[in-house]
Design a protein around this motif. Structure first.
Motif, PDB file in Angstrom:
ATOM      1  N   PRO A  73       4.515  -8.017   2.029  1.00 49.01           N
ATOM      2  CA  PRO A  73       4.833  -6.647   1.608  1.00 49.01           C
ATOM      3  C   PRO A  73       4.935  -5.730   2.821  1.00 49.01           C
ATOM      4  CG  PRO A  73       2.515  -7.103   1.232  1.00 49.01           C
ATOM      5  CD  PRO A  73       3.138  -8.399   1.698  1.00 49.01           C
ATOM      6  N   GLN A  74       5.728  -4.689   2.676  1.00 45.41           N
ATOM      7  CA  GLN A  74       5.838  -3.676   3.724  1.00 45.41           C
ATOM      8  C   GLN A  74       5.245  -2.378   3.189  1.00 45.41           C
ATOM      9  OE1 GLN A  74       9.714  -3.253   5.603  1.00 45.41           O
ATOM     10  NE2 GLN A  74       9.343  -1.077   5.969  1.00 45.41           N
ATOM     11  N   ASP A  75       4.116  -1.973   3.754  1.00 44.64           N
ATOM     12  CA  ASP A  75       3.432  -0.781   3.257  1.00 44.64           C
ATOM     13  C   ASP A  75       4.290   0.462   3.404  1.00 44.64           C
ATOM     14  OD1 ASP A  75       1.252  -2.286   2.581  1.00 44.64           O
ATOM     15  OD2 ASP A  75       0.095  -1.808   4.382  1.00 44.64           O
ATOM     16  N   GLY A  76       4.050   1.437   2.500  1.00 48.62           N
ATOM     17  CA  GLY A  76       4.797   2.676   2.531  1.00 48.62           C
ATOM     18  C   GLY A  76       4.419   3.555   3.713  1.00 48.62           C
ATOM     19  N   ASP A  77       5.316   4.461   4.062  1.00 49.60           N
ATOM     20  CA  ASP A  77       5.050   5.413   5.142  1.00 49.60           C
ATOM     21  C   ASP A  77       4.251   6.598   4.602  1.00 49.60           C
ATOM     22  OD1 ASP A  77       6.609   3.877   6.883  1.00 49.60           O
ATOM     23  OD2 ASP A  77       8.448   4.926   6.323  1.00 49.60           O
ATOM     24  N   ASN A  78       3.520   7.249   5.474  1.00 51.23           N
ATOM     25  CA  ASN A  78       2.859   8.496   5.122  1.00 51.23           C
ATOM     26  C   ASN A  78       3.830   9.653   5.299  1.00 51.23           C
ATOM     27  OD1 ASN A  78       0.474   7.007   4.806  1.00 51.23           O
ATOM     28  ND2 ASN A  78      -0.158   7.372   6.913  1.00 51.23           N
ATOM     29  N   ILE A  79       3.672  10.700   4.504  1.00 48.88           N
ATOM     30  CA  ILE A  79       4.533  11.859   4.670  1.00 48.88           C
ATOM     31  C   ILE A  79       3.688  13.122   4.857  1.00 48.88           C
ATOM     32  CG2 ILE A  79       6.414  10.840   3.348  1.00 48.88           C
ATOM     33  CD1 ILE A  79       5.730  12.705   1.035  1.00 48.88           C
ATOM     34  N   ILE A  80       4.221  14.062   5.627  1.00 45.96           N
ATOM     35  CA  ILE A  80       3.571  15.352   5.876  1.00 45.96           C
ATOM     36  C   ILE A  80       4.432  16.429   5.241  1.00 45.96           C
ATOM     37  CG2 ILE A  80       2.794  16.989   7.634  1.00 45.96           C
ATOM     38  CD1 ILE A  80       2.473  14.582   9.529  1.00 45.96           C
ATOM     39  N   LEU A  87       6.812   9.044 -11.275  1.00 51.68           N
ATOM     40  CA  LEU A  87       7.525   9.711 -12.361  1.00 51.68           C
ATOM     41  C   LEU A  87       7.997  11.113 -11.999  1.00 51.68           C
ATOM     42  CD1 LEU A  87       5.475   8.780 -15.567  1.00 51.68           C
ATOM     43  CD2 LEU A  87       7.520   7.682 -14.654  1.00 51.68           C
ATOM     44  N   GLU A  88       7.201  11.861 -11.249  1.00 48.47           N
ATOM     45  CA  GLU A  88       7.521  13.266 -11.006  1.00 48.47           C
ATOM     46  C   GLU A  88       7.223  13.657  -9.564  1.00 48.47           C
ATOM     47  OE1 GLU A  88       8.979  15.370 -12.949  1.00 48.47           O
ATOM     48  OE2 GLU A  88       8.893  14.376 -14.897  1.00 48.47           O
ATOM     49  N   GLY A  89       7.757  14.812  -9.180  1.00 44.96           N
ATOM     50  CA  GLY A  89       7.407  15.454  -7.933  1.00 44.96           C
ATOM     51  C   GLY A  89       7.738  14.666  -6.679  1.00 44.96           C
ATOM     52  N   CYS A  90       6.986  14.964  -5.613  1.00 42.73           N
ATOM     53  CA  CYS A  90       7.187  14.265  -4.334  1.00 42.73           C
ATOM     54  C   CYS A  90       7.012  12.765  -4.474  1.00 42.73           C
ATOM     55  CB  CYS A  90       6.196  14.798  -3.298  1.00 42.73           C
ATOM     56  SG  CYS A  90       6.525  16.476  -2.747  1.00 42.73           S
ATOM     57  N   GLU A  91       6.139  12.345  -5.378  1.00 44.77           N
ATOM     58  CA  GLU A  91       5.916  10.911  -5.572  1.00 44.77           C
ATOM     59  C   GLU A  91       7.236  10.197  -5.892  1.00 44.77           C
ATOM     60  OE1 GLU A  91       3.336   9.474  -4.745  1.00 44.77           O
ATOM     61  OE2 GLU A  91       1.476  10.317  -5.522  1.00 44.77           O
ATOM     62  N   ARG A  92       8.083  10.861  -6.663  1.00 38.81           N
ATOM     63  CA  ARG A  92       9.357  10.252  -7.035  1.00 38.81           C
ATOM     64  C   ARG A  92      10.469  10.567  -6.032  1.00 38.81           C
ATOM     65  NH1 ARG A  92      12.311  10.701 -12.954  1.00 38.81           N
ATOM     66  NH2 ARG A  92      14.286   9.719 -12.370  1.00 38.81           N
ATOM     67  N   VAL A  93      10.561  11.837  -5.610  1.00 37.08           N
ATOM     68  CA  VAL A  93      11.637  12.237  -4.701  1.00 37.08           C
ATOM     69  C   VAL A  93      11.554  11.475  -3.379  1.00 37.08           C
ATOM     70  CG1 VAL A  93      12.620  14.163  -3.386  1.00 37.08           C
ATOM     71  CG2 VAL A  93      11.829  14.532  -5.725  1.00 37.08           C
ATOM     72  N   PHE A  94      10.337  11.288  -2.885  1.00 38.13           N
ATOM     73  CA  PHE A  94      10.152  10.638  -1.587  1.00 38.13           C
ATOM     74  C   PHE A  94       9.604   9.213  -1.720  1.00 38.13           C
ATOM     75  CE2 PHE A  94       9.425  15.265  -0.676  1.00 38.13           C
ATOM     76  CZ  PHE A  94      10.708  15.482  -0.173  1.00 38.13           C
ATOM     77  N   ASP A  95       9.854   8.587  -2.862  1.00 37.50           N
ATOM     78  CA  ASP A  95       9.382   7.213  -3.071  1.00 37.50           C
ATOM     79  C   ASP A  95      10.016   6.249  -2.074  1.00 37.50           C
ATOM     80  OD1 ASP A  95       7.878   5.245  -4.662  1.00 37.50           O
ATOM     81  OD2 ASP A  95       9.867   4.505  -5.236  1.00 37.50           O
ATOM     82  N   ARG A  96      11.204   6.597  -1.569  1.00 39.65           N
ATOM     83  CA  ARG A  96      11.859   5.728  -0.577  1.00 39.65           C
ATOM     84  C   ARG A  96      11.018   5.600   0.695  1.00 39.65           C
ATOM     85  NH1 ARG A  96      14.394  10.642  -0.732  1.00 39.65           N
ATOM     86  NH2 ARG A  96      14.853  11.728   1.227  1.00 39.65           N
ATOM     87  N   TYR A  97      10.184   6.594   0.959  1.00 37.60           N
ATOM     88  CA  TYR A  97       9.259   6.519   2.092  1.00 37.60           C
ATOM     89  C   TYR A  97       7.890   6.005   1.665  1.00 37.60           C
ATOM     90  CZ  TYR A  97      12.719   9.752   4.086  1.00 37.60           C
ATOM     91  OH  TYR A  97      13.875  10.353   4.519  1.00 37.60           O
ATOM     92  N   LEU A  98       7.371   6.562   0.596  1.00 36.02           N
ATOM     93  CA  LEU A  98       6.003   6.268   0.171  1.00 36.02           C
ATOM     94  C   LEU A  98       5.840   4.867  -0.397  1.00 36.02           C
ATOM     95  CD1 LEU A  98       5.328   9.662  -1.664  1.00 36.02           C
ATOM     96  CD2 LEU A  98       4.200   8.913   0.446  1.00 36.02           C
ATOM     97  N   GLY A  99       6.860   4.390  -1.111  1.00 35.48           N
ATOM     98  CA  GLY A  99       6.716   3.178  -1.912  1.00 35.48           C
ATOM     99  C   GLY A  99       6.635   1.882  -1.136  1.00 35.48           C
ATOM    100  N   GLY A 100       7.252   1.828   0.047  1.00 36.10           N
ATOM    101  CA  GLY A 100       7.275   0.572   0.791  1.00 36.10           C
ATOM    102  C   GLY A 100       8.127  -0.477   0.096  1.00 36.10           C
ATOM    103  N   HIS A 160       0.858  -1.189   0.000  1.00 32.36           N
ATOM    104  CA  HIS A 160       0.000   0.000   0.000  1.00 32.36           C
ATOM    105  C   HIS A 160       0.892   1.236   0.000  1.00 32.36           C
ATOM    106  CE1 HIS A 160      -3.526   2.470   0.860  1.00 32.36           C
ATOM    107  NE2 HIS A 160      -2.792   3.105   1.747  1.00 32.36           N
ATOM    108  N   ARG A 161       0.663   2.131  -0.961  1.00 25.01           N
ATOM    109  CA  ARG A 161       1.482   3.331  -1.057  1.00 25.01           C
ATOM    110  C   ARG A 161       1.057   4.351   0.008  1.00 25.01           C
ATOM    111  NH1 ARG A 161       5.108   4.928  -4.576  1.00 25.01           N
ATOM    112  NH2 ARG A 161       5.555   7.155  -4.859  1.00 25.01           N
ATOM    113  N   GLY A 162       2.046   5.004   0.605  1.00 26.37           N
ATOM    114  CA  GLY A 162       1.770   5.962   1.667  1.00 26.37           C
ATOM    115  C   GLY A 162       0.952   7.150   1.193  1.00 26.37           C
ATOM    116  N   THR A 163       0.252   7.767   2.123  1.00 26.31           N
ATOM    117  CA  THR A 163      -0.565   8.951   1.842  1.00 26.31           C
ATOM    118  C   THR A 163       0.272  10.211   2.033  1.00 26.31           C
ATOM    119  OG1 THR A 163      -2.570   7.803   2.554  1.00 26.31           O
ATOM    120  CG2 THR A 163      -2.659  10.196   2.538  1.00 26.31           C
ATOM    121  N   ILE A 164       0.000  11.240   1.223  1.00 23.61           N
ATOM    122  CA  ILE A 164       0.679  12.526   1.359  1.00 23.61           C
ATOM    123  C   ILE A 164      -0.302  13.518   1.974  1.00 23.61           C
ATOM    124  CG2 ILE A 164       1.887  14.387   0.171  1.00 23.61           C
ATOM    125  CD1 ILE A 164       2.580  12.441  -2.057  1.00 23.61           C
TER     126      ILE A 164
END
Length: 593
Positions: free
Chosen positions: A213-220, A174-187, A58-62
């Motif tokens: 699977p290890q779900d992604g973290d949420n970011i603020i 592909l772009e933006g926070c989704e890509r820059v912070f994928d190490r947190y969001l992607g799981g 599960h991908r993390g929520t922003i």
């Protein structure tokens, strides 16, 4: 014994021997297959009957800084067609064409095409997916494969699209926070192993999870959604009225480098990003460089004050023109005969090119070059925004007197809007250059919250010089000759800033097109907001004061309430409001009757 009996026994012995040899060979072969090469053949069989499949986490929520959802993963699905398995093409077209909004001609092409599996619709919402599933089951439509998937949803549409970014159709960032912070969001993906029969159907009770699977973290994020919405609305108005090539607005907290809002025009909706041109998806605030013009003057003067090259009382004379080598520097807007005798404050207030050029020439090439580096213009100002570009500063060996003069009023070097607003934050916050940041905190799966501290890049000026330059920039808005007077002022609160109008170079040639900008801050005594507005090639109101400053004013006025700041209105305004209030009340009562 008769001869034929002897021959028969002999043949029988040979045949028996052959059977024995064949039996031994068979036993040997079986021994090799089942014992010696057992592992080898087991792997071959497993490859044919056992398949491993990735389990998507599960991908993390922003969230924004007040934990309002900016991007979330919801259930959706995809519909696939297997043409060879379709038994009733007419039924399929009749029922699914309207449900999936597909033209029958397109569906026929897919049915008659060479591919064994064809995607009819990808990443549809879960409601539509369930509707299609019910149709397939109710009418027993063959040749349709339904695949439940997760779908990334951006509930605010185009708001903050250039910051958030987007995923591709296979949910890869592909772009933006989704890509820059994928190490947190992607799981981390899991692995499931399933056994299949000869027809390719899964065998019940022979499925096992190899790795969960290890779900992604949420970011603020540091973003304030209320201010972001204000910025987007005001930038929309400017984009429609001024008809520029593009428009940019950024709001930052100068106390820590937090980006509170960032928007570009043209823009796009990340929910349907494939429909938009790639140029619309570019985060110009961080990726594009501009010669920004006179907004650079406070930075040059602040550095000259810091180095002790000038003082607040230093005087320079402006006759309207200044000869530098074989070039003439002029003030675009000046009184008859120029601005006359000007000090640093006046240079900023009236945006005197001649005075600024004299300050730059007094500093010299090396100090001016080092000033630009101290403010971070020579490298990307942040690593939290994808594609953030470095500024374009000519090599020191190329700095002649003309270059020095031009750079002093913002021509000859190019920086991103994010560089510019970060430098202004430093000018007004006591001299600290913070890295612009988007990520405020990470909420891990175990509930722990990891917060991030502001990151200091450097301190180009002292608190004393910062205080001086703040008060000088206030005159741009409040002074009798201030270039933004009547354009950026807000009643009841002291505002400072600087206008800029830079002649634009296109294909190496100066043109009549301009980049109009304004960077402002408020309150002057203790700045809480720094706001940049840049209008690239406005077709009307082609000055920083008339194109960009009014946009700043509206963003600033509306954003004050978000910070709980109430302007101190004058008694005249209060009397006017008190006089109007009874009239409004009477009008309301009349309408209710």
């Amino acid at each position: 014994m008769r001869n034929w009996e002897k021959g028969f026994k002999k043949r029988t012995s040979w045949i028996a021997s052959l059977f024995v040899i064949a039996f031994i060979a068979l036993i040997g072969n079986l021994f090799e297959l089942q014992v010696i090469r057992h592992s080898y053949y087991k792997k071959i069989v497993e490859k044919m009957t056992v398949k491993k499949k990735e389990i998507q986490p599960h991908r993390g929520t922003i969230y924004d800084r007040k934990q309002r959802v900016l991007a979330v993963e919801l259930l959706g699905g995809s519909i696939f067609l297997r043409p060879d398995e379709v038994k009733d093409a007419n039924l399929l077209m009749c029922k699914l064409s309207p449900a999936l909004s597909l033209k029958e001609d397109d569906l026929i092409k897919k049915l008659l095409g060479p591919n064994s599996v064809v995607a009819l619709k990808r990443n549809i919402n879960y409601t539509t997916f369930q509707k299609v599933k019910k149709i397939v089951e109710d009418y027993n439509i063959s040749g349709i494969e339904l695949q439940v998937e997760r779908k990334r949803v951006y509930p605010n549409g185009y708001l903050l699209s250039h910051v958030l970014g987007f995923l591709d159709i296979d949910q890869n960032p592909l772009e933006g926070c989704e890509r820059v912070f994928d190490r947190y969001l992607g799981g981390k993906k899991g692995i499931i192993e399933s056994a299949y029969d000869v027809r390719g159907n899964p065998i019940p009770n022979l499925t096992k999870v190899i790795q969960n699977p290890q779900d992604g973290d949420n970011i603020i994020l540091t973003i304030n959604l209320d201010i972001q919405r204000i910025v987007e609305e005001e930038l929309d108005k400017a984009y429609q009225q001024l008809k520029p090539q593009c428009a940019i607005a950024i709001v930052m907290d100068p106390r820590n480098g937090d980006i509170l809002a960032l928007a570009n025009r043209p823009t796009f909706d990340p929910n349907e990003q494939a429909k938009y041109p790639n140029a619309w998806k570019r985060n110009r605030a961080a990726t594009d460089v501009y010669e920004v013009g006179s907004v650079l003057k406070p930075i040059i003067i602040a550095s000259a004050l810091q180095e002790g090259i000038i003082t607040p009382s230093s005087r320079f004379y402006c006759s309207g023109k200044l000869k530098v080598n074989n070039r003439t520097i002029s003030c675009v807007v000046h009184h008859s005969g120029g601005h006359g005798s000007v000090n640093p404050e006046k240079i900023i207030e009236v945006s005197c090119n001649v005075g600024a050029a004299q300050v730059g020439l007094k500093m010299g090439a090396k100090r001016l070059y080092e000033t630009l580096k101290k403010f971070g213009f020579d490298k990307p100002i942040t690593d939290e925004i994808l594609g953030a570009a470095p500024g374009m500063i000519p090599p020191l060996k190329d700095w002649d007197s003309v270059r020095i003069a031009n750079v002093s009023f913002g021509q000859g070097v190019a920086i991103t809007p994010l560089h510019l607003i970060s430098a202004f934050c430093s000018l007004v916050n006591g001299g600290i250059l913070y890295k612009p940041r988007i990520l405020k905190a990470v909420v891990q799966n175990d509930g722990k919250i990891r917060t991030f501290k502001p990151e200091v890049i450097s301190q180009p000026i002292s608190p004393e010089v910062s205080n001086l330059i703040r008060n000088m920039m206030e005159k741009v808005v409040s002074g009798k000759e201030g270039t933004a007077r009547n354009y950026a002022n807000i009643e009841g609160i002291k505002v400072g800033g600087k206008t800029g109008t830079a002649q634009k170079v296109i294909n190496g040639v100066f043109t009549d097109e301009v980049v109009a900008s304004f960077v402002g801050f408020l309150p002057v005594s203790n700045p809480r907001l720094v706001i940049l507005v840049l209008i690239d090639q406005p077709q009307t109101n082609r000055w920083g004061a008339t194109a960009a400053a009014p946009v700043f004013k509206q963003i600033a006025k509306r954003s004050l309430a978000c910070l709980g700041i109430n302007p101190q209105l004058t008694q005249t305004t209060l009397n006017t409001l008190q006089a109007v209030a009874p009239q409004r009340s009477h009008s309301f009562e009349k309408n209710q009757q």
